[in-house]
Design a protein around this motif. Structure first.
Motif, PDB file in Angstrom:
ATOM      1  N   ILE A   8      38.407  33.859 -17.754  1.00 47.30           N
ATOM      2  CA  ILE A   8      37.058  33.357 -17.427  1.00 47.30           C
ATOM      3  C   ILE A   8      36.355  32.927 -18.709  1.00 47.30           C
ATOM      4  O   ILE A   8      35.779  31.839 -18.781  1.00 47.30           O
ATOM      5  CB  ILE A   8      36.239  34.415 -16.672  1.00 47.30           C
ATOM      6  N   THR A   9      36.416  33.780 -19.722  1.00 43.32           N
ATOM      7  CA  THR A   9      35.773  33.463 -21.005  1.00 43.32           C
ATOM      8  C   THR A   9      36.352  32.185 -21.596  1.00 43.32           C
ATOM      9  O   THR A   9      35.614  31.296 -22.042  1.00 43.32           O
ATOM     10  CB  THR A   9      35.957  34.629 -21.997  1.00 43.32           C
ATOM     11  N   GLN A  10      37.674  32.075 -21.603  1.00 48.11           N
ATOM     12  CA  GLN A  10      38.356  30.898 -22.157  1.00 48.11           C
ATOM     13  C   GLN A  10      37.922  29.630 -21.425  1.00 48.11           C
ATOM     14  O   GLN A  10      37.572  28.623 -22.061  1.00 48.11           O
ATOM     15  CB  GLN A  10      39.860  31.093 -22.042  1.00 48.11           C
ATOM     16  N   LEU A  11      37.927  29.662 -20.108  1.00 52.08           N
ATOM     17  CA  LEU A  11      37.562  28.484 -19.324  1.00 52.08           C
ATOM     18  C   LEU A  11      36.083  28.138 -19.493  1.00 52.08           C
ATOM     19  O   LEU A  11      35.714  26.965 -19.591  1.00 52.08           O
ATOM     20  CB  LEU A  11      37.897  28.707 -17.850  1.00 52.08           C
ATOM     21  N   ARG A  12      35.243  29.159 -19.531  1.00 46.86           N
ATOM     22  CA  ARG A  12      33.799  28.935 -19.693  1.00 46.86           C
ATOM     23  C   ARG A  12      33.516  28.280 -21.047  1.00 46.86           C
ATOM     24  O   ARG A  12      32.776  27.294 -21.132  1.00 46.86           O
ATOM     25  CB  ARG A  12      33.038  30.261 -19.576  1.00 46.86           C
ATOM     26  N   LYS A  13      34.123  28.796 -22.093  1.00 48.23           N
ATOM     27  CA  LYS A  13      33.903  28.239 -23.430  1.00 48.23           C
ATOM     28  C   LYS A  13      34.468  26.824 -23.551  1.00 48.23           C
ATOM     29  O   LYS A  13      33.898  25.992 -24.251  1.00 48.23           O
ATOM     30  CB  LYS A  13      34.490  29.164 -24.495  1.00 48.23           C
ATOM     31  N   LYS A  15      34.342  24.636 -21.382  1.00 46.98           N
ATOM     32  CA  LYS A  15      33.341  23.751 -20.765  1.00 46.98           C
ATOM     33  C   LYS A  15      32.023  23.776 -21.548  1.00 46.98           C
ATOM     34  O   LYS A  15      31.071  23.109 -21.164  1.00 46.98           O
ATOM     35  CB  LYS A  15      33.070  24.183 -19.325  1.00 46.98           C
ATOM     36  N   ASN A  16      31.976  24.572 -22.613  1.00 44.34           N
ATOM     37  CA  ASN A  16      30.751  24.760 -23.397  1.00 44.34           C
ATOM     38  C   ASN A  16      29.599  25.274 -22.536  1.00 44.34           C
ATOM     39  O   ASN A  16      28.461  24.852 -22.693  1.00 44.34           O
ATOM     40  CB  ASN A  16      30.340  23.465 -24.122  1.00 44.34           C
ATOM     41  N   TRP A  17      29.938  26.185 -21.625  1.00 47.07           N
ATOM     42  CA  TRP A  17      28.928  26.787 -20.762  1.00 47.07           C
ATOM     43  C   TRP A  17      28.550  28.156 -21.300  1.00 47.07           C
ATOM     44  O   TRP A  17      29.393  28.896 -21.811  1.00 47.07           O
ATOM     45  CB  TRP A  17      29.468  26.988 -19.353  1.00 47.07           C
ATOM     46  N   SER A  18      27.298  28.503 -21.135  1.00 44.71           N
ATOM     47  CA  SER A  18      26.861  29.866 -21.393  1.00 44.71           C
ATOM     48  C   SER A  18      27.220  30.711 -20.173  1.00 44.71           C
ATOM     49  O   SER A  18      27.595  30.179 -19.114  1.00 44.71           O
ATOM     50  CB  SER A  18      25.348  29.903 -21.620  1.00 44.71           C
ATOM     51  N   GLN A  19      27.075  32.016 -20.303  1.00 47.79           N
ATOM     52  CA  GLN A  19      27.290  32.869 -19.136  1.00 47.79           C
ATOM     53  C   GLN A  19      26.274  32.520 -18.041  1.00 47.79           C
ATOM     54  O   GLN A  19      26.605  32.547 -16.864  1.00 47.79           O
ATOM     55  CB  GLN A  19      27.180  34.344 -19.517  1.00 47.79           C
ATOM     56  N   GLU A  20      25.080  32.171 -18.446  1.00 44.76           N
ATOM     57  CA  GLU A  20      24.042  31.764 -17.488  1.00 44.76           C
ATOM     58  C   GLU A  20      24.460  30.489 -16.751  1.00 44.76           C
ATOM     59  O   GLU A  20      24.254  30.376 -15.533  1.00 44.76           O
ATOM     60  CB  GLU A  20      22.712  31.537 -18.218  1.00 44.76           C
ATOM     61  N   ASP A  21      25.026  29.534 -17.475  1.00 46.69           N
ATOM     62  CA  ASP A  21      25.495  28.289 -16.837  1.00 46.69           C
ATOM     63  C   ASP A  21      26.546  28.587 -15.768  1.00 46.69           C
ATOM     64  O   ASP A  21      26.486  28.056 -14.658  1.00 46.69           O
ATOM     65  CB  ASP A  21      26.101  27.331 -17.872  1.00 46.69           C
ATOM     66  N   LEU A  22      27.513  29.448 -16.112  1.00 45.08           N
ATOM     67  CA  LEU A  22      28.544  29.807 -15.132  1.00 45.08           C
ATOM     68  C   LEU A  22      27.927  30.552 -13.956  1.00 45.08           C
ATOM     69  O   LEU A  22      28.283  30.301 -12.802  1.00 45.08           O
ATOM     70  CB  LEU A  22      29.649  30.643 -15.775  1.00 45.08           C
ATOM     71  N   ALA A  23      27.005  31.445 -14.238  1.00 48.59           N
ATOM     72  CA  ALA A  23      26.353  32.203 -13.171  1.00 48.59           C
ATOM     73  C   ALA A  23      25.693  31.265 -12.161  1.00 48.59           C
ATOM     74  O   ALA A  23      25.792  31.475 -10.948  1.00 48.59           O
ATOM     75  CB  ALA A  23      25.324  33.166 -13.761  1.00 48.59           C
ATOM     76  N   GLY A  34      29.079  38.501 -17.372  1.00 48.85           N
ATOM     77  CA  GLY A  34      29.448  39.338 -18.521  1.00 48.85           C
ATOM     78  C   GLY A  34      30.366  40.479 -18.109  1.00 48.85           C
ATOM     79  O   GLY A  34      31.341  40.787 -18.799  1.00 48.85           O
ATOM     80  N   ASN A  35      30.060  41.104 -16.985  1.00 50.51           N
ATOM     81  CA  ASN A  35      30.911  42.185 -16.481  1.00 50.51           C
ATOM     82  C   ASN A  35      32.302  41.683 -16.124  1.00 50.51           C
ATOM     83  O   ASN A  35      33.302  42.355 -16.391  1.00 50.51           O
ATOM     84  CB  ASN A  35      30.275  42.852 -15.254  1.00 50.51           C
ATOM     85  N   TYR A  36      32.378  40.499 -15.520  1.00 45.95           N
ATOM     86  CA  TYR A  36      33.682  39.912 -15.199  1.00 45.95           C
ATOM     87  C   TYR A  36      34.470  39.639 -16.476  1.00 45.95           C
ATOM     88  O   TYR A  36      35.665  39.926 -16.554  1.00 45.95           O
ATOM     89  CB  TYR A  36      33.535  38.596 -14.421  1.00 45.95           C
ATOM     90  N   GLU A  37      33.787  39.095 -17.475  1.00 49.74           N
ATOM     91  CA  GLU A  37      34.479  38.745 -18.720  1.00 49.74           C
ATOM     92  C   GLU A  37      34.963  39.983 -19.478  1.00 49.74           C
ATOM     93  O   GLU A  37      35.971  39.925 -20.167  1.00 49.74           O
ATOM     94  CB  GLU A  37      33.565  37.889 -19.605  1.00 49.74           C
ATOM     95  N   ARG A  38      34.250  41.091 -19.337  1.00 53.79           N
ATOM     96  CA  ARG A  38      34.664  42.345 -19.988  1.00 53.79           C
ATOM     97  C   ARG A  38      35.606  43.162 -19.108  1.00 53.79           C
ATOM     98  O   ARG A  38      36.024  44.259 -19.491  1.00 53.79           O
ATOM     99  CB  ARG A  38      33.441  43.180 -20.356  1.00 53.79           C
ATOM    100  N   ASN A  39      35.904  42.650 -17.926  1.00 49.43           N
ATOM    101  CA  ASN A  39      36.762  43.334 -16.957  1.00 49.43           C
ATOM    102  C   ASN A  39      36.190  44.667 -16.502  1.00 49.43           C
ATOM    103  O   ASN A  39      36.934  45.567 -16.115  1.00 49.43           O
ATOM    104  CB  ASN A  39      38.189  43.531 -17.498  1.00 49.43           C
ATOM    105  N   THR A  40      34.854  44.812 -16.560  1.00 45.49           N
ATOM    106  CA  THR A  40      34.237  46.033 -16.032  1.00 45.49           C
ATOM    107  C   THR A  40      33.976  45.908 -14.539  1.00 45.49           C
ATOM    108  O   THR A  40      33.819  46.920 -13.859  1.00 45.49           O
ATOM    109  CB  THR A  40      32.918  46.377 -16.769  1.00 45.49           C
ATOM    110  N   ASN A  41      33.916  44.692 -14.042  1.00 44.20           N
ATOM    111  CA  ASN A  41      33.843  44.408 -12.609  1.00 44.20           C
ATOM    112  C   ASN A  41      34.863  43.328 -12.297  1.00 44.20           C
ATOM    113  O   ASN A  41      35.031  42.396 -13.069  1.00 44.20           O
ATOM    114  CB  ASN A  41      32.461  43.882 -12.199  1.00 44.20           C
TER     115      ASN A  41
END
Length: 112
Positions: A8-13, A15-23, A34-41
């Motif tokens: 998720i982090t790799q794909l988001r970056k 696209k030059n998206w912030s976590q807010e943009d993806l959200a 953020g939780n998805y990217e840290r694998n906490t959820n």
């Protein structure tokens, strides 16, 4: 455990998206991204489908599982298009592709 977070982090970056943009793309919150990217959820199947559409990749590619998990949608689409060609056209196309691949491998071998 499935490491979907780094994908998720790799794909988001890419696209030059912030976590807010993806959200916003997936109708979620920055905190959840953020939780998805840290694998906490772990994202639900519904969220994974939304992400795959937002990133224009297959679900297999996003989760890193399955026969085509290393291919993005563009490559899969090309494979599907090739599969629709008549046998003679496929034969010619594969001849060209095989030559390009062989030339690439030869060049790489001499560049070492």
């Amino acid at each position: 455990m499935l490491d979907i977070g780094s994908k998720i982090t790799q794909l988001r970056k890419a696209k030059n998206w912030s976590q807010e943009d993806l959200a916003k793309q997936i109708n979620s919150s920055r905190v959840m991204v953020g939780n998805y990217e840290r694998n906490t959820n772990m994202p639900s199947i519904e969220v994974i489908v939304k992400m795959s559409k937002s990133f224009n990749v297959t679900v297999d590619f996003l989760i890193g599982e399955g026969e085509f998990s290393t291919y993005d949608k563009e490559i899969i689409k090309r494979i599907e298009d090739i599969d629709q060609l008549d046998e003679d056209t496929k034969k010619h196309l594969f001849f060209l592709v095989d030559n390009v691949i062989q030339n690439y491998k030869t060049k790489k071998a001499f560049d070492k």
